[in-house]
Design a protein around this motif. Structure first.
Motif, PDB file in Angstrom:
ATOM      1  N   ALA A 135       0.826  -1.208   0.000  1.00  0.00           N
ATOM      2  CA  ALA A 135       0.000   0.000   0.000  1.00  0.00           C
ATOM      3  C   ALA A 135       0.863   1.262   0.000  1.00  0.00           C
ATOM      4  CB  ALA A 135      -0.930  -0.013   1.217  1.00  0.00           C
ATOM      5  N   ILE A 136       1.974   1.233   0.727  1.00  0.00           N
ATOM      6  CA  ILE A 136       2.880   2.394   0.758  1.00  0.00           C
ATOM      7  C   ILE A 136       3.441   2.668  -0.635  1.00  0.00           C
ATOM      8  CG2 ILE A 136       5.122   3.214   1.595  1.00  0.00           C
ATOM      9  CD1 ILE A 136       4.472   1.742   4.247  1.00  0.00           C
ATOM     10  N   HIS A 137       3.918   1.629  -1.307  1.00  0.00           N
ATOM     11  CA  HIS A 137       4.471   1.820  -2.655  1.00  0.00           C
ATOM     12  C   HIS A 137       3.401   2.352  -3.612  1.00  0.00           C
ATOM     13  CE1 HIS A 137       8.047   0.045  -1.214  1.00  0.00           C
ATOM     14  NE2 HIS A 137       7.779  -1.225  -1.465  1.00  0.00           N
ATOM     15  N   SER A 138       2.219   1.750  -3.551  1.00  0.00           N
ATOM     16  CA  SER A 138       1.130   2.176  -4.436  1.00  0.00           C
ATOM     17  C   SER A 138       0.757   3.631  -4.183  1.00  0.00           C
ATOM     18  CB  SER A 138      -0.095   1.273  -4.226  1.00  0.00           C
ATOM     19  OG  SER A 138      -1.214   1.754  -4.943  1.00  0.00           O
ATOM     20  N   GLY A 139       0.628   3.999  -2.909  1.00  0.00           N
ATOM     21  CA  GLY A 139       0.235   5.369  -2.570  1.00  0.00           C
ATOM     22  C   GLY A 139       1.285   6.388  -2.941  1.00  0.00           C
ATOM     23  N   ALA A 140       2.564   6.050  -2.728  1.00  0.00           N
ATOM     24  CA  ALA A 140       3.634   7.003  -3.042  1.00  0.00           C
ATOM     25  C   ALA A 140       3.726   7.261  -4.539  1.00  0.00           C
ATOM     26  CB  ALA A 140       4.964   6.472  -2.504  1.00  0.00           C
ATOM     27  N   LEU A 141       3.613   6.206  -5.327  1.00  0.00           N
ATOM     28  CA  LEU A 141       3.705   6.376  -6.781  1.00  0.00           C
ATOM     29  C   LEU A 141       2.506   7.154  -7.317  1.00  0.00           C
ATOM     30  CD1 LEU A 141       5.070   2.858  -7.770  1.00  0.00           C
ATOM     31  CD2 LEU A 141       6.316   5.026  -7.768  1.00  0.00           C
ATOM     32  N   GLN A 142       1.332   6.906  -6.751  1.00  0.00           N
ATOM     33  CA  GLN A 142       0.141   7.658  -7.174  1.00  0.00           C
ATOM     34  C   GLN A 142       0.283   9.130  -6.799  1.00  0.00           C
ATOM     35  OE1 GLN A 142      -2.289   6.774  -9.023  1.00  0.00           O
ATOM     36  NE2 GLN A 142      -3.747   8.451  -8.761  1.00  0.00           N
ATOM     37  N   ALA A 143       0.835   9.398  -5.614  1.00  0.00           N
ATOM     38  CA  ALA A 143       0.984  10.780  -5.166  1.00  0.00           C
ATOM     39  C   ALA A 143       1.936  11.565  -6.062  1.00  0.00           C
ATOM     40  CB  ALA A 143       1.491  10.808  -3.723  1.00  0.00           C
ATOM     41  N   LEU A 144       2.991  10.910  -6.531  1.00  0.00           N
ATOM     42  CA  LEU A 144       3.958  11.598  -7.384  1.00  0.00           C
ATOM     43  C   LEU A 144       3.470  11.728  -8.812  1.00  0.00           C
ATOM     44  CD1 LEU A 144       7.278  10.060  -6.018  1.00  0.00           C
ATOM     45  CD2 LEU A 144       6.465  12.403  -5.715  1.00  0.00           C
ATOM     46  N   GLY A 145       2.818  10.700  -9.315  1.00  0.00           N
ATOM     47  CA  GLY A 145       2.266  10.759 -10.661  1.00  0.00           C
ATOM     48  C   GLY A 145       3.286  11.190 -11.700  1.00  0.00           C
ATOM     49  N   ASP A 146       2.935  12.204 -12.483  1.00  0.00           N
ATOM     50  CA  ASP A 146       3.839  12.695 -13.534  1.00  0.00           C
ATOM     51  C   ASP A 146       5.018  13.486 -12.982  1.00  0.00           C
ATOM     52  OD1 ASP A 146       2.215  11.570 -15.448  1.00  0.00           O
ATOM     53  OD2 ASP A 146       1.045  13.390 -15.781  1.00  0.00           O
ATOM     54  N   VAL A 182      19.328   2.750  -5.336  1.00  0.00           N
ATOM     55  CA  VAL A 182      18.772   2.700  -3.983  1.00  0.00           C
ATOM     56  C   VAL A 182      17.733   1.588  -3.932  1.00  0.00           C
ATOM     57  CG1 VAL A 182      17.516   3.960  -2.180  1.00  0.00           C
ATOM     58  CG2 VAL A 182      19.153   5.174  -3.635  1.00  0.00           C
ATOM     59  N   ILE A 183      17.745   0.829  -2.843  1.00  0.00           N
ATOM     60  CA  ILE A 183      16.758  -0.232  -2.638  1.00  0.00           C
ATOM     61  C   ILE A 183      15.977   0.104  -1.378  1.00  0.00           C
ATOM     62  CG2 ILE A 183      16.379  -2.696  -2.245  1.00  0.00           C
ATOM     63  CD1 ILE A 183      19.090  -3.199  -3.628  1.00  0.00           C
ATOM     64  N   ILE A 184      14.646   0.207  -1.504  1.00  0.00           N
ATOM     65  CA  ILE A 184      13.782   0.476  -0.351  1.00  0.00           C
ATOM     66  C   ILE A 184      13.015  -0.801  -0.024  1.00  0.00           C
ATOM     67  CG2 ILE A 184      11.877   1.837   0.571  1.00  0.00           C
ATOM     68  CD1 ILE A 184      12.690   4.097  -1.317  1.00  0.00           C
ATOM     69  N   VAL A 185      13.301  -1.360   1.140  1.00  0.00           N
ATOM     70  CA  VAL A 185      12.654  -2.595   1.589  1.00  0.00           C
ATOM     71  C   VAL A 185      11.582  -2.209   2.608  1.00  0.00           C
ATOM     72  CG1 VAL A 185      12.988  -4.824   2.718  1.00  0.00           C
ATOM     73  CG2 VAL A 185      14.762  -3.908   1.194  1.00  0.00           C
ATOM     74  N   ALA A 186      10.329  -2.242   2.194  1.00  0.00           N
ATOM     75  CA  ALA A 186       9.225  -1.819   3.066  1.00  0.00           C
ATOM     76  C   ALA A 186       8.644  -3.020   3.802  1.00  0.00           C
ATOM     77  CB  ALA A 186       8.139  -1.113   2.251  1.00  0.00           C
ATOM     78  N   ASP A 187       9.439  -3.590   4.711  1.00  0.00           N
ATOM     79  CA  ASP A 187       9.010  -4.799   5.425  1.00  0.00           C
ATOM     80  C   ASP A 187       9.449  -4.745   6.884  1.00  0.00           C
ATOM     81  OD1 ASP A 187       7.902  -7.309   5.812  1.00  0.00           O
ATOM     82  OD2 ASP A 187       9.693  -8.375   5.175  1.00  0.00           O
ATOM     83  N   SER A 188       9.526  -3.529   7.444  1.00  0.00           N
ATOM     84  CA  SER A 188       9.918  -3.393   8.842  1.00  0.00           C
ATOM     85  C   SER A 188       8.913  -2.455   9.511  1.00  0.00           C
ATOM     86  CB  SER A 188      11.360  -2.880   8.931  1.00  0.00           C
ATOM     87  OG  SER A 188      11.823  -2.898  10.251  1.00  0.00           O
ATOM     88  N   ASP A 378      18.449  11.487   3.277  1.00  0.00           N
ATOM     89  CA  ASP A 378      17.197  11.834   2.601  1.00  0.00           C
ATOM     90  C   ASP A 378      16.003  11.180   3.283  1.00  0.00           C
ATOM     91  OD1 ASP A 378      18.419  13.451   0.707  1.00  0.00           O
ATOM     92  OD2 ASP A 378      18.675  11.811  -0.736  1.00  0.00           O
ATOM     93  N   ALA A 379      16.169   9.926   3.678  1.00  0.00           N
ATOM     94  CA  ALA A 379      15.071   9.205   4.325  1.00  0.00           C
ATOM     95  C   ALA A 379      14.734   9.825   5.675  1.00  0.00           C
ATOM     96  CB  ALA A 379      15.434   7.734   4.486  1.00  0.00           C
ATOM     97  N   GLU A 446       7.485   8.068   1.849  1.00  0.00           N
ATOM     98  CA  GLU A 446       8.098   7.447   0.673  1.00  0.00           C
ATOM     99  C   GLU A 446       8.002   8.351  -0.546  1.00  0.00           C
ATOM    100  OE1 GLU A 446       8.271   3.147   0.054  1.00  0.00           O
ATOM    101  OE2 GLU A 446       7.124   3.481  -1.780  1.00  0.00           O
ATOM    102  N   ALA A 447       6.890   9.048  -0.697  1.00  0.00           N
ATOM    103  CA  ALA A 447       6.762   9.970  -1.830  1.00  0.00           C
ATOM    104  C   ALA A 447       7.811  11.087  -1.733  1.00  0.00           C
ATOM    105  CB  ALA A 447       5.358  10.555  -1.879  1.00  0.00           C
ATOM    106  N   LEU A 448       7.964  11.662  -0.546  1.00  0.00           N
ATOM    107  CA  LEU A 448       8.974  12.702  -0.344  1.00  0.00           C
ATOM    108  C   LEU A 448      10.385  12.159  -0.584  1.00  0.00           C
ATOM    109  CD1 LEU A 448       7.563  14.403   2.884  1.00  0.00           C
ATOM    110  CD2 LEU A 448       7.736  15.460   0.617  1.00  0.00           C
ATOM    111  N   LEU A 449      10.622  10.937  -0.106  1.00  0.00           N
ATOM    112  CA  LEU A 449      11.932  10.328  -0.275  1.00  0.00           C
ATOM    113  C   LEU A 449      12.265  10.121  -1.752  1.00  0.00           C
ATOM    114  CD1 LEU A 449      14.510   8.907   0.632  1.00  0.00           C
ATOM    115  CD2 LEU A 449      13.126   6.841   1.063  1.00  0.00           C
ATOM    116  N   LEU A 450      11.318   9.580  -2.504  1.00  0.00           N
ATOM    117  CA  LEU A 450      11.556   9.371  -3.942  1.00  0.00           C
ATOM    118  C   LEU A 450      11.842  10.697  -4.639  1.00  0.00           C
ATOM    119  CD1 LEU A 450       8.803   6.707  -4.769  1.00  0.00           C
ATOM    120  CD2 LEU A 450      11.265   6.331  -4.534  1.00  0.00           C
ATOM    121  N   ASP A 451      11.158  11.733  -4.199  1.00  0.00           N
ATOM    122  CA  ASP A 451      11.381  13.043  -4.800  1.00  0.00           C
ATOM    123  C   ASP A 451      12.777  13.569  -4.461  1.00  0.00           C
ATOM    124  OD1 ASP A 451      10.078  15.097  -6.431  1.00  0.00           O
ATOM    125  OD2 ASP A 451      10.273  16.384  -4.678  1.00  0.00           O
TER     126      ASP A 451
END
Length: 455
Positions: A135-146, A182-188, A378-379, A446-451
């Motif tokens: 859900a975090i990955h899905s939400g972050a990518l949707q938030a950033l969009g284009d 960069v590798i983001i492991v969202a499992d913690s 950054d994180a 995550e959205a801020l981090l990717l940015d």
């Protein structure tokens, strides 16, 4: 390159949050229990669902079946990418779509496979581990969009709860598809639902079976009891010999470490006692900070013991027994080294000359974060902007052996371990849940981090 403001990201995530929760509810309902068969149709359907959801947020995702080291069919995996600029940094997003079983649904307060909101938490198997990561990955990518400025690769694994037997062959086979900066492991997880954390370390893990034998056959306890101790008692004495009077492990050759990057805040004993359900009379074992005892010092647990059940027991001296030890190793110690030290100690400390021999089982390497990496800074900045409070770094006492393997295969990649859990998540246990306010802040993070990583 302009960096998006946290307020803009928050507004986008809040507008999309009902969809994010809906994805999580649908994921819970799929009952993606890998223990029922990693190659089964229900796991393929789970992978297809995740791929479809990732496609909706712009990732070219598809399902691929892995292969085990012996060539047999393995798990259903989701891989994909979104390339925005071949010269931009590339980020690999990891989560897993399989979940733990529910041995007894009657001990849950809700239906484990129907997402149920109580107060500010969503309950259901896999809500936190690791539907929350998806859900975090899905939400972050949707938030950033284009506005996404980094290339994205995704790997949503289908067998993490089964030990990831085909993980390395799969990565090696698809190396180009996972190569990243960069590798983001969202499992913690976080320090709490309100305080974010980067995971600084993970303990490794190694297992051994220890066999103890005193007799060639059972004998009557009344006739021979006294000079002959039963195998279960001898095994218990052997287990106890691993510890000193303070409860610290004293096996030579097994390393101990301080918290990686220094200890920012110790664990609160009252909270740990409450969360773990510790009886009031029990005094916590070991010395040093509670954080070190939970995160970076070694620990041994008896996870199996062959003994006759109380029901139907009778007056006989047990001639032999076997017990299994699970050793959590310090993050930087090679598990093979610790396993050898533990096996040697067992044989050398056989009580009263009993026969003791050891079978060496699986090993998994621990991991320690690079606190000086640019991605780490950054994180930390993204977490503080999203949660409104400074993050408190924390280690994890558990193991995720594939993380050091990722680091080995991609030595130049910076690895960040994040995730949706908090101390109340009950991952792997009844009444698993995720904090919805924390989920929202994790998506924003995550959205801020990717940015930020685009620079």
């Amino acid at each position: 390159m302009a960096v998006l403001h946290a307020d803009e990201i928050r507004a986008r995530v809040e507008a999309d949050f009902d969809r994010i929760v809906d994805v999580l509810n649908k994921k819970i309902a799929l009952q993606s229990i890998s223990a029922k068969g990693i190659t089964a149709d229900h796991m393929k359907q789970s992978a297809q669902f995740v791929a479809e959801e990732l496609n909706k947020v712009g990732v070219d995702a598809h399902v691929v079946q892995s292969h085990n080291p012996d060539g047999t069919p393995g798990a259903w995996e989701v891989i994909g990418s979104k390339i925005v600029d071949i010269d931009a940094p590339t980020v690999l997003l990891y989560a897993h779509h399989d979940v733990q079983p529910v041995p007894d649904a009657s001990v849950w307060n809700t239906d484990p496979f129907v997402g149920t909101v109580i107060d500010t938490r969503l309950y259901g198997r896999g809500a936190a581990d690791d539907g929350g990561g998806i859900a975090i990955h899905s939400g972050a990518l949707q938030a950033l969009g284009d506005d996404l400025k980094v290339n994205i690769k995704v790997f949503i694994e289908g067998e993490e709860e089964m030990g990831s037997p085909s993980f390395i062959p799969f990565i090696e086979e698809h190396k180009d598809e996972f190569d990243s900066d960069v590798i983001i492991v969202a499992d913690s997880g976080n320090w709490s639902a309100e305080i974010p954390s980067l995971t600084t370390s993970l303990r490794g893990n190694t297992d051994i079976d220890v066999h103890v034998k005193a007799l060639h056959h059972p004998v009557h306890s009344g006739q021979y009891g006294g000079p002959i101790l039963d195998a279960n008692t001898l095994a218990s004495m052997l287990i106890a010999s691993m510890y000193d009077e303070h409860g610290d492990l004293v096996v030579p050759g097994i390393a101990s470490e301080d918290p990686i990057g220094g200890l920012q805040r110790d664990m609160d004993e009252a909270t740990v006692r409450t969360d773990a359900g510790i009886v009031d009379s029990y005094r916590l074992a070991g010395t040093g900070s509670l954080a070190a005892r939970l995160w970076t010092k070694p620990s041994v647990t008896v996870i199996g013991f062959d003994a006759h059940p109380v029901e139907g027991s009778f007056n006989v001296i047990s001639p032999e027994t076997t017990f299994r030890l699970s050793l959590r190793t310090a993050p930087n110690q090679r598990p093979e080294e610790a396993q050898e030290a533990l096996a040697r100690f067992m044989v050398e400390h056989a009580p009263f000359g009993a026969e003791v021999w050891v079978d060496k089982l699986d090993n998994g390497m621990g991991w320690a974060m690079d606190p000086n990496a640019e991605a780490t800074k950054d994180a930390m900045d993204a977490m503080e902007e999203a949660f409104g409070v400074a993050p408190v770094n924390k280690g994890e006492g558990g193991s995720i052996p594939f993380i050091p393997e990722l680091q080995r295969i991609f030595p130049d990649a910076q690895v960040l371990v994040t995730g949706p859990e908090d101390p109340k998540a009950n991952a792997h246990s009844p009444n698993e849940s995720i904090s919805l306010p924390s989920l929202k802040n994790n998506v924003i993070t995550e959205a801020l981090l990717l940015d930020k990583l685009a620079k």
